[in-house]
Design an enzyme around this catalytic site. Structure first.
Site, PDB file in Angstrom:
ATOM      1  CG  ASP A 247      -3.099  -3.578   5.636  1.00 47.82           C
ATOM      2  OD1 ASP A 247      -2.746  -3.067   6.708  1.00 47.82           O
ATOM      3  OD2 ASP A 247      -4.297  -3.884   5.387  1.00 47.82           O
ATOM      4  CB  CYS A 331      -3.836  -2.842  19.718  1.00 50.73           C
ATOM      5  SG  CYS A 331      -4.631  -3.619  18.323  1.00 50.73           S
TER       6      CYS A 331
END
Ligand code: SAH
Length: 390
Positions: A247, A331
Site C-alpha cells: 500500500d 469500486c
C-alpha cells in the site's frame, strides 16, 4: 409545503429518487436550502416528499412517495428497518454498515458499527441539520458506548457542507480491537475512529476476504492496495505459504503490521506505489489480489482509469505462477461491469494467457443495490485462474 414541479421524462419517472437542476420545470412556495419539499409532475400530481439543496447538482432527493416530515419517529422507523435488514441477512451486526444512504431511504445518512462504537455521516444538508435527531434514534436502538459524527467525505463540498469530526454521544474512544468472522478463528483489527489518517475498515469487502481466504491455503499471496490488510490477514490465517501486502500509505502499512502481530501471523508489508511494485517485482505469486481505490469519480476521467486497471491487470497476470489466480476489484460506479471485464480480457490477450472465471463478487448485503438507482451499485470483483494447458 414548498416544492418543485419536475419536467416530464426526468429520471424520477423511471423509479429514481433524485431531481437534477436540469429536471426542474418550476419551483413553488420559495423552498429554502435544507427544507423538506414536495415534488409534483406538470399536471400537479404528487410524486412524494424530498429534501432540497439548490447548492448541489442533485437539487432534490426523494425520501418518501407520500407526505413525510423529518421528525424523530421517521428516523426511528427508517433506522430500525435498516438495522432489521442487516440482522435478518446474517451479517454480524457489530461490524457492519447499518444505514447506507439512498439504499435505506435516508439520503446522505451513513452509519457504520464497529463493536460498541457507532460512526455516522450526514452528507446532505437536510440530514446534517437533523444530525441530533439521527444520533438520538441510533442511541435508543443500539445503546452504543459512543457515537461519532465523521463528516470527512469529498461529497460534503458538493452540498456546501464543511468537514467535521465530533462526538455526538459518549466519550472519545481510543484505539480498540474488533474481530471479524471472515475466517475460522476470526481476524482481529485495531480500529481508531478518531485518527485523521485511518478510518474504520472496508466493511464492503469482508465477504470477499472470506471467499479469497478459502483459496489461499499453501499459496504465495500478493495483496496489492492492502489498506489495513483485510485480504492479507484472512489469507495468512487461512494458511497461505507467504503473504506480501503493498500500500502506498504509511499509516495503512503500519496498521497492517500491527494487525499481523495481533493475529499472530507474518505479513511482509511494503509501503510502495502498487503500480511500481507490480512493474519491478521479480517474484512469482500463486494468488494476486488487486483492490485499488476508485480511479474515477466521474465519466470524464474514465479513459485514464481504464488505463490504470489495464496496467495492474497486465502486470498482475505476469507475476502469476502456472495455475495462478488473480482476484480483481473495481469500486467505481462509472467503470461498469462490462467495461471492467473487457479490460481484464484485453490484459490477458497482451499477457498471452487464457483465463477462466472461478468467482464473481459484489457489495456485501449491508450496501444494498437499488435497481432503479444505478449509482447504488459500485463494487464488482472477479476471480480468474490461468488455464495452464493453453
Ligand atoms: N483491500 C482493502 C481495501 C483497499 S482500499 C480491504 O479489503 O480492506 C484502497 C487502498 O489503496 C488504500 O489503502 C490506499 O492507501 C491504497 N492506494 C491508493 N493508491 C495507491 C497506489 N498507487 N499504490 C498502492 N496503494 C494505493
Amino acid at each position: 409545503m414548498p416544492g418543485i414541479i419536475v419536467k416530464p421524462r426526468a429520471r424520477i419517472f423511471h423509479g429514481h429518487d433524485w431531481v437534477y437542476a436540469s429536471e426542474i420545470r418550476k419551483l413553488f412556495g420559495d423552498p429554502k436550502p435544507g427544507d423538506v419539499i414536495s415534488l409534483k409532475d406538470y399536471r400537479d400530481r404528487p410524486l412524494g416528499t424530498a429534501i432540497y439543496n439548490p447548492e448541489s447538482q442533485i437539487v432534490a432527493r426523494r425520501i418518501s412517495r407520500r407526505k413525510q416530515k423529518l421528525d424523530k419517529e421517521f428516523f426511528q422507523r427508517r433506522i430500525g428497518q435498516a438495522i432489521d435488514l442487516r440482522e435478518r441477512s446474517g451479517i454480524d451486526p457489530k461490524l457492519a454498515r447499518l444505514v447506507w444512504s439512498e439504499s435505506d431511504a435516508l439520503p446522505g445518512v451513513v452509519v457504520d458499527r464497529y463493536g460498541d462504537h457507532v460512526v455516522m455521516q450526514t452528507l446532505t444538508l437536510a440530514m446534517y441539520l437533523h444530525r441530533e435527531m439521527i444520533a438520538e434514534a441510533l442511541q435508543e436502538r443500539l445503546d452504543p458506548v459512543s457515537i461519532i459524527l465523521r463528516n470527512d467525505s469529498p461529497m460534503l463540498s458538493a452540498e456546501g457542507l464543511e468537514e467535521e469530526i465530533t462526538m455526538m454521544f459518549g466519550e472519545k474512544p481510543g484505539p480498540f480491537i474488533v474481530e471479524a468472522s471472515t475466517v475460522e478463528g476470526g481476524v482481529k483489527f485495531e480500529i481508531d475512529l478518531l485518527d485523521g489518517q485511518k478510518t474504520g475498515l472496508y466493511l464492503d469487502q469482508l465477504d470477499a476476504h472470506t471467499e479469497i481466504a478459502k483459496l489461499a491455503k499453501g499459496m504465495r499471496v500478493l495483496d496489492c492496495f492492502c489498506n489495513q490488510g483485510g485480504f492479507a490477514l484472512a489469507c495468512a490465517k487461512a494458511g497461505a505459504a507467504s503473504v506480501t501486502a503493498v500500500d502506498s500509505s504509511g499509516p495503512a502499512i503500519e496498521a497492517t503490521l500491527r494487525n499481523a502481530e495481533l493475529n499472530g501471523v507474518e505479513i511482509n508489508a511494503i509501503k510502495h506505489n502498487a503500480f511500481d511494485y507490480l512493474k519491478h517485482c521479480e517474484d512469482e505469486y500463486d494468488l494476486v489480489i488487486l483492490d485499488p481505490p476508485s480511479f474515477t469519480k466521474n465519466k470524464k476521467s474514465l479513459t485514464n482509469a481504464m488505463r490504470g486497471y489495464k496496467e495492474i491487470h497486465l502486470r498482475g497476470l505476469k507475476l502469476l505462477s502456472k495455475e495462478g489466480i488473480m482476484a480483481t476489484y473495481c469500486c467505481s460506479h462509472h467503470a461498469t461491469r462490462e467495461l471492467f471485464l473487457e479490460n481484464i480480457v484485453s490484459a490477458s490477450v497482451d499477457a498471452k494467457k487464457s483465463l477462466r472465471q472461478i468467482a464473481s463478487h459484489g457489495q456485501r448485503l449491508d450496501h444494498p443495490v437499488l435497481p432503479a438507482i444505478p449509482e447504488t451499485e459500485y463494487l464488482k470483483g472477479f476471480v480468474f485462474q490461468i488455464i495452464p494447458s493453453r
